[in-house]
Scaffold this active site. Structure first.
Site, PDB file in Angstrom:
ATOM      1  CG  ASP A  15      94.636 -28.092 -42.136  1.00  0.00           C
ATOM      2  OD1 ASP A  15      94.997 -29.285 -42.078  1.00  0.00           O
ATOM      3  OD2 ASP A  15      93.685 -27.701 -42.840  1.00  0.00           O
ATOM      4  CB  ILE A  16      98.058 -32.090 -39.737  1.00  0.00           C
ATOM      5  CG1 ILE A  16      99.359 -32.875 -39.616  1.00  0.00           C
ATOM      6  CG2 ILE A  16      96.958 -32.935 -40.393  1.00  0.00           C
ATOM      7  CD1 ILE A  16      99.296 -34.043 -38.642  1.00  0.00           C
ATOM      8  N   GLY A  37      86.834 -35.395 -39.094  1.00  0.00           N
ATOM      9  CA  GLY A  37      87.991 -34.866 -38.363  1.00  0.00           C
ATOM     10  C   GLY A  37      89.242 -34.779 -39.214  1.00  0.00           C
ATOM     11  CG  ASP A  39      90.488 -40.713 -41.452  1.00  0.00           C
ATOM     12  OD1 ASP A  39      91.296 -40.715 -42.398  1.00  0.00           O
ATOM     13  OD2 ASP A  39      89.838 -41.715 -41.099  1.00  0.00           O
ATOM     14  CB  SER A 123      92.576 -41.109 -29.156  1.00  0.00           C
ATOM     15  OG  SER A 123      92.650 -42.380 -29.763  1.00  0.00           O
ATOM     16  CB  THR A 124      92.203 -35.542 -28.305  1.00  0.00           C
ATOM     17  OG1 THR A 124      92.517 -34.827 -29.510  1.00  0.00           O
ATOM     18  CG2 THR A 124      93.475 -36.095 -27.685  1.00  0.00           C
ATOM     19  N   GLY A 125      89.536 -36.457 -30.412  1.00  0.00           N
ATOM     20  CA  GLY A 125      88.319 -35.926 -31.019  1.00  0.00           C
ATOM     21  C   GLY A 125      87.171 -36.894 -30.837  1.00  0.00           C
ATOM     22  CB  VAL A 126      85.413 -38.996 -33.368  1.00  0.00           C
ATOM     23  CG1 VAL A 126      84.396 -40.117 -33.385  1.00  0.00           C
ATOM     24  CG2 VAL A 126      84.990 -37.892 -34.321  1.00  0.00           C
TER      25      VAL A 126
END
Ligand code: APR
Length: 216
Positions: A15-16, A37, A39, A123-126
């Site tokens: 987890d970042i 996500g 964000d 960009s790889t999620g939603v």
């Protein structure tokens, strides 16, 4: 200072919002309004009110650009908010815009004297960017930046899901070895870089980086 860019790149799973680095990067939207996500996780962990107020003063952020705020309650000192492209067909400027996210984030880090920075898979999620293509762009762009500048000492790519971490390691190994088609005929790496959770006897836990089986 290690000059080889690949020796300054780490891949990790986790987890970042837990990372104690100079800056973590947020996969934000153009309004910097918060969202789901990564964000949402970053806004919550930083303290939603303070982060919303700081973002509201920035006047939004164009796709491919980046803005910086304090980290507030996060272990990271700063958050660099970047806006990845929404994936359409891969021929609508998405690769250039995604590469720009990584470059602009690193430029901001250098301008603020920050030396350790962690990226999620922007960009790889939603936003729907195919993971393999996005990861290759991320790795190549960051490696090129680090080759040209020794100001940033460590870049961590952190993947929330185990499966993404595994795929990213395969791509990383292939790109580093100079292969063109990362996932074709590439064996899984025998020595992935991982974060391990270690529990202590007071119920706390600590995250540990490993590189080739040795503490980094
Ligand atoms: N730590 C690290 N990575 C995470 C975390 C976390 N806590 N939470 C999610 N991720 C990963 C996801 O697994 C995904 O691979 O972040 C990656 C990016 O996914 P999204 O957060 O959906 O980001 P993106 O595809 O860039 O879409 C951005 O989503 O939340 C909204 O406001 C945001 O509108 C913007 C859009």
């Amino acid at each position: 200072m290690v000059v080889d860019p690949w020796n300054r790149i780490l891949l990790a799973q986790g987890d970042i919002t837990h990372l104690k680095v100079d800056a973590i990067v947020n996969a934000a939207n153009e309004r910097l309004a918060g969202g789901g996500g990564v964000d949402g996780a970053i806004h919550r962990a930083a303290g939603a009110e303070a982060m919303h107020a700081a973002c509201a003063k920035l006047g939004g952020c164009r796709t491919g650009d980046a803005k910086i705020t304090p980290g507030f309650e996060l272990p990271a000192k700063f958050v660099i908010h970047t806006v990845g492209p929404v994936y359409a067909d891969g021929r609508s400027g998405e690769p250039e815009l995604l590469a720009s996210c990584y470059r602009r984030s690193l430029e901001l880090a250098v301008n603020h004297g920050l030396t350790t920075i962690a990226f999620p898979a922007i960009s790889t999620g939603v936003y729907g960017y195919p993971f393999e293509a996005a990861t290759e762009i991320a790795l190549r762009t960051v490696a090129a930046f680090l080759s040209a500048s020794t100001a940033v000492e460590q870049v961590i790519f952190i993947f929330f899901r185990n499966a993404d971490f595994d795929r990213a390691n395969a791509i990383h190994n292939a790109v580093r070895m100079g292969h063109d088609s990362p996932l074709k005929n590439v064996p899984q790496p025998p020595s992935a870089v991982v974060i391990r959770e270690e529990s202590d006897d007071r119920g706390g836990s600590e995250r540990v980086f490993q590189r080739n089986g040795k503490p980094a």
